[in-house]
Design a protein around this motif. Structure first.
Motif, PDB file in Angstrom:
ATOM      1  N   TYR A  20       0.838  -1.211   0.000  1.00 46.80           N
ATOM      2  CA  TYR A  20       0.000   0.000   0.000  1.00 46.80           C
ATOM      3  C   TYR A  20       0.872   1.261   0.000  1.00 46.80           C
ATOM      4  CZ  TYR A  20      -3.582   3.389   1.128  1.00 46.80           C
ATOM      5  OH  TYR A  20      -4.423   4.470   1.090  1.00 46.80           O
ATOM      6  N   SER A  27       0.749   6.540  -6.992  1.00 49.27           N
ATOM      7  CA  SER A  27      -0.454   7.321  -7.299  1.00 49.27           C
ATOM      8  C   SER A  27      -0.145   8.810  -7.360  1.00 49.27           C
ATOM      9  CB  SER A  27      -1.537   7.072  -6.237  1.00 49.27           C
ATOM     10  OG  SER A  27      -1.974   5.740  -6.280  1.00 49.27           O
ATOM     11  N   PHE A  67      -0.919  -3.311  -7.536  1.00 46.38           N
ATOM     12  CA  PHE A  67      -2.277  -3.685  -7.116  1.00 46.38           C
ATOM     13  C   PHE A  67      -2.497  -5.185  -7.275  1.00 46.38           C
ATOM     14  CE2 PHE A  67      -6.942  -3.968  -7.521  1.00 46.38           C
ATOM     15  CZ  PHE A  67      -7.294  -3.327  -6.346  1.00 46.38           C
ATOM     16  N   PRO A 161     -11.951  -3.009  -2.345  1.00 45.16           N
ATOM     17  CA  PRO A 161     -11.231  -2.252  -3.383  1.00 45.16           C
ATOM     18  C   PRO A 161     -11.069  -3.032  -4.687  1.00 45.16           C
ATOM     19  CG  PRO A 161     -10.089  -2.088  -1.275  1.00 45.16           C
ATOM     20  CD  PRO A 161     -11.145  -3.129  -1.119  1.00 45.16           C
ATOM     21  N   ILE A 162     -10.954  -4.358  -4.588  1.00 43.08           N
ATOM     22  CA  ILE A 162     -10.788  -5.175  -5.806  1.00 43.08           C
ATOM     23  C   ILE A 162     -12.053  -5.111  -6.649  1.00 43.08           C
ATOM     24  CG2 ILE A 162     -10.206  -7.455  -6.700  1.00 43.08           C
ATOM     25  CD1 ILE A 162      -8.953  -8.080  -3.960  1.00 43.08           C
ATOM     26  N   ILE A 164     -14.413  -2.807  -6.601  1.00 45.96           N
ATOM     27  CA  ILE A 164     -14.616  -1.441  -7.110  1.00 45.96           C
ATOM     28  C   ILE A 164     -13.664  -1.160  -8.272  1.00 45.96           C
ATOM     29  CG2 ILE A 164     -14.352   1.021  -6.515  1.00 45.96           C
ATOM     30  CD1 ILE A 164     -15.547   0.361  -3.801  1.00 45.96           C
ATOM     31  N   PHE A 165     -12.409  -1.622  -8.155  1.00 41.69           N
ATOM     32  CA  PHE A 165     -11.448  -1.415  -9.242  1.00 41.69           C
ATOM     33  C   PHE A 165     -11.929  -2.085 -10.527  1.00 41.69           C
ATOM     34  CE2 PHE A 165      -7.889  -3.106 -11.717  1.00 41.69           C
ATOM     35  CZ  PHE A 165      -7.239  -1.932 -12.056  1.00 41.69           C
ATOM     36  N   THR A 188      -9.414   6.645 -11.341  1.00 39.96           N
ATOM     37  CA  THR A 188      -9.737   5.320 -10.779  1.00 39.96           C
ATOM     38  C   THR A 188      -8.664   4.873  -9.803  1.00 39.96           C
ATOM     39  OG1 THR A 188     -10.873   4.713 -12.820  1.00 39.96           O
ATOM     40  CG2 THR A 188     -10.222   2.909 -11.355  1.00 39.96           C
ATOM     41  N   VAL A 192      -9.429   4.253  -5.762  1.00 35.93           N
ATOM     42  CA  VAL A 192      -9.201   2.933  -5.161  1.00 35.93           C
ATOM     43  C   VAL A 192      -8.146   3.018  -4.065  1.00 35.93           C
ATOM     44  CG1 VAL A 192      -8.335   0.591  -5.606  1.00 35.93           C
ATOM     45  CG2 VAL A 192      -9.916   1.661  -7.213  1.00 35.93           C
ATOM     46  N   THR A 193      -7.112   3.826  -4.287  1.00 33.98           N
ATOM     47  CA  THR A 193      -6.054   3.977  -3.280  1.00 33.98           C
ATOM     48  C   THR A 193      -6.598   4.608  -2.004  1.00 33.98           C
ATOM     49  OG1 THR A 193      -4.445   4.284  -5.063  1.00 33.98           O
ATOM     50  CG2 THR A 193      -3.751   4.911  -2.848  1.00 33.98           C
ATOM     51  N   LEU A 195      -9.743   4.491  -1.012  1.00 37.04           N
ATOM     52  CA  LEU A 195     -10.633   3.507  -0.403  1.00 37.04           C
ATOM     53  C   LEU A 195      -9.846   2.435   0.352  1.00 37.04           C
ATOM     54  CD1 LEU A 195     -13.538   2.434  -0.097  1.00 37.04           C
ATOM     55  CD2 LEU A 195     -13.207   1.187  -2.230  1.00 37.04           C
ATOM     56  N   MET A 196      -8.692   2.038  -0.189  1.00 37.06           N
ATOM     57  CA  MET A 196      -7.879   1.004   0.456  1.00 37.06           C
ATOM     58  C   MET A 196      -7.403   1.429   1.840  1.00 37.06           C
ATOM     59  SD  MET A 196      -5.598  -0.381  -2.748  1.00 37.06           S
ATOM     60  CE  MET A 196      -4.473  -1.300  -1.707  1.00 37.06           C
TER      61      MET A 196
END
Length: 602
Positions: A20, A27, A67, A161-162, A164-165, A188, A192-193, A195-196
């Protein structure tokens, strides 16, 4: 904001957190590179513009690859997820993955890339961009595969997250197909980052949960112990009071029958008191975590007799009719390997627990077993007449089946914590240590409570090999089937152990229980390559032992190597001088036997 929050907090060193951290950094770099592309003039011949464009594609490749690593880690089970070091545990797979990503990055830099630029739309295209699109599709297939392989864990928040991605990337693919100028990939990745951050293992929350769990566990254990000890103290007080009363009871000293009866009562009460004190010590060991399995060979029939005696003592004056039977299969087994004391404790504690529940009635106990390969499953059937007392301790929704037209219920015995006594606390721990289980079969008339405990069914050689003296010794056995050995010893038990140790060598062995028998073998037509003689045989004095090697060779009329088994290592040199080829210092083990045979029977 998320980057500041995350990197300013102390983190656990896990693969999940490590990945992460990389995703966050990539990101931010990807966002900066996209902003740079916007401000740099769009010119196909501009080296800075083309480099910025390719660098952005590399950031996309790196983010996607990290990811996928995250998906690989998060789909492990909880224990693996915390401990996994995928770079070492899956070294070959990780190296292949790194090589693959490196090739894709090189491709993104060297493959052709074009830029479409009009007043209404701007976007890049070409082989370099197509490489990233293809990689995204491949990674999504891999993610979906991992999800299907771990579909039982889909409710865990780490999978959010998976999902949603995958969902957002499908939308991005459709939108960019319609309007290539809309760049949504970076959006995106960023979403996702963020949210993780809320789904990865938060150190503060984890520590708080662990502390709360430990506190609740300690309080629960403390309360159970207090309740059990209160129950024990009542029992001990009652037993001590009865013992004191028996000790002060006046009896006729001239009446031998009366004295005998009182002594029997005192004996029974003493045994009961000892058992209760022993139970208290066991409970203390359980709560301190010191109760462990101590495996050794034991006689099953001896253990069963001990269990029977303890059961009759445990029943005492209760209005319980007790009948104990052993099946023929059990009677045919002599030696098992395991912890007979813990097995006995488990059976007695369960028996005590059950008779305290039913108070009055008939209890039939059948001891049976099932043998598979090297495993003997001991089964203790407690067959009790069905009544309200025992029915309250069976799960309310057991499985129903029919046999010979009768309705049967299969369930499990509920060891109810509200029924506070020493047996409850001890049974639970004993079940865990012995890896035992309790099943229930019930029909209209009876309840069959079955305690199953697995013990090892081992050969005598296996038991000897697993003894502390031989356990860690590795021997490469040689075939000595052409050699003949004479063993001279009067101790049959020791001979049995010696024969077990010699068995793998396939030797031809004769046994002499005395010096006279040894002479008979030597005077026969048989010839021997080696004689093993014990140094403690009745009627054989020191002088005779000193003269034996010469007498043996003279009587046999050929040279025989003679080795003596001794207790005192100080005698070794003296005996070698008398003509012995070697000595074995007791206790006899695999190591010293192997060493002796290799020296004398090459």
């Amino acid at each position: 904001m998320i980057m500041i929050l995350y990197f300013t907090k102390k983190k656990f060193k896990t693969s999940e957190n490590n990945i992460y951290s990389k995703l966050l950094i990539v990101s931010v770099i990807s966002l900066i590179s996209e902003i740079a592309i916007t401000f740099i003039p769009a010119d196909d011949n501009s080296i800075l513009f083309l480099f910025s464009l390719r660098f952005y594609l590399v950031c996309c490749i790196m983010w996607l690859s990290y990811f996928v690593e995250y998906v690989f880690v998060i789909t492990r089970n909880d224990v693996q997820k915390r401990k996994i070091d995928y770079k070492n545990n899956y070294k070959k797979l990780y190296m292949c993955f790194c090589c693959f990503v490196s090739v894709v990055i090189i491709g993104a830099f060297i493959l052709p890339i074009n830029f479409y630029n009009t007043d209404t739309m701007k976007y890049s295209y070409g082989a370099s961009v197509n490489t990233v699109f293809a990689l995204t599709g491949l990674y999504m297939i891999i993610m979906i595969t991992y999800i299907f392989k771990n579909k039982t864990n889909l409710k865990k928040k780490g999978y959010i997250p998976i999902f949603i991605f995958i969902f957002l990337m499908l939308i991005v693919a459709v939108v960019q197909k319609i309007n290539p100028g809309l760049l949504l990939s970076n959006f995106t990745f960023a979403l996702v980052t963020v949210l993780m951050y809320h789904t990865i293992e938060n150190p503060d929350i984890r520590m708080m949960k662990e502390l709360t769990y430990s506190k609740n566990l300690a309080e629960e254990s403390k309360q159970r112990t207090i309740n059990a000890l209160n129950e024990i103290s009542k029992k001990l007080y009652s037993s001590l009071e009865k013992t004191v009363v028996l000790g002060h009871k006046k009896i006729n000293n001239k009446d031998s029958n009366a004295i005998y009866e009182e002594l029997k009562k005192i004996q029974k009460q003493s045994v009961k008191l000892t058992d209760e004190i022993s139970g208290m010590i066991d409970l203390a060991k359980i709560n301190s975590g010191e109760l462990e399995i101590s495996e050794e060979k034991y006689d099953l029939n001896v253990m069963i007799e001990k269990i029977k005696q303890l059961m009759y003592l445990e029943r005492g004056n209760k209005k319980i009719s007790l009948l104990i039977d052993s099946s023929d299969k059990v009677n045919s087994i002599s030696i098992l390997y395991g912890d007979s004391n813990l097995v006995s404790q488990a059976v007695i504690k369960l028996f005590s627990y059950l008779i305290d529940i039913i108070k009055i009635g008939n209890v039939r106990i059948i001891i049976d077993n099932i043998i598979t390969a090297r495993l003997c499953r001991l089964k203790f059937h407690f067959i009790i007449a069905s009544n309200d007392s025992i029915n309250d301790f069976i799960f309310k929704e057991p499985h129903i089946h029919y046999l010979d037209g009768q309705k049967y219920l299969n369930g499990q015995l509920r060891l109810d914590g509200s029924y506070n006594n020493i047996d409850y606390a001890t049974i639970q721990k004993l079940m865990e240590i012995l890896n035992a289980k309790i099943d229930v079969k019930q029909n209209i008339e009876t309840v069959d409570i079955i305690l199953s405990i697995d013990q090892k069914l081992m050969s005598s050689f296996s038991i000897l090999s697993n003894s502390p003296l031989n356990k860690d010794v590795k021997i490469k056995y040689v075939d000595l089937s052409q050699k003949r050995v004479l063993v001279v010893d009067d101790n049959k038990a020791k001979i049995k152990e010696l024969l077990l140790l010699l068995k793998p060598y396939k030797l031809n062995i004769d046994i002499a229980l005395s010096i006279d028998e040894m002479k008979e073998y030597l005077n026969s037509d048989k010839t021997y390559d080696l004689i093993l003689i014990d140094d403690i045989i009745p009627s054989v004095d020191i002088e005779t032992y000193q003269q034996l090697p010469k007498r043996i060779n003279m009587g046999a009329e050929y040279d025989i190597k003679t080795v003596i088994m001794i207790n005192d290592v100080d005698k070794e040199n003296q005996l070698i001088e008398c003509g012995y080829c070697g000595t074995i210092v007791k206790p006899i083990t695999k190591a010293n036997i192997d060493d002796m045979l290799k020296k004398n029977l090459k």
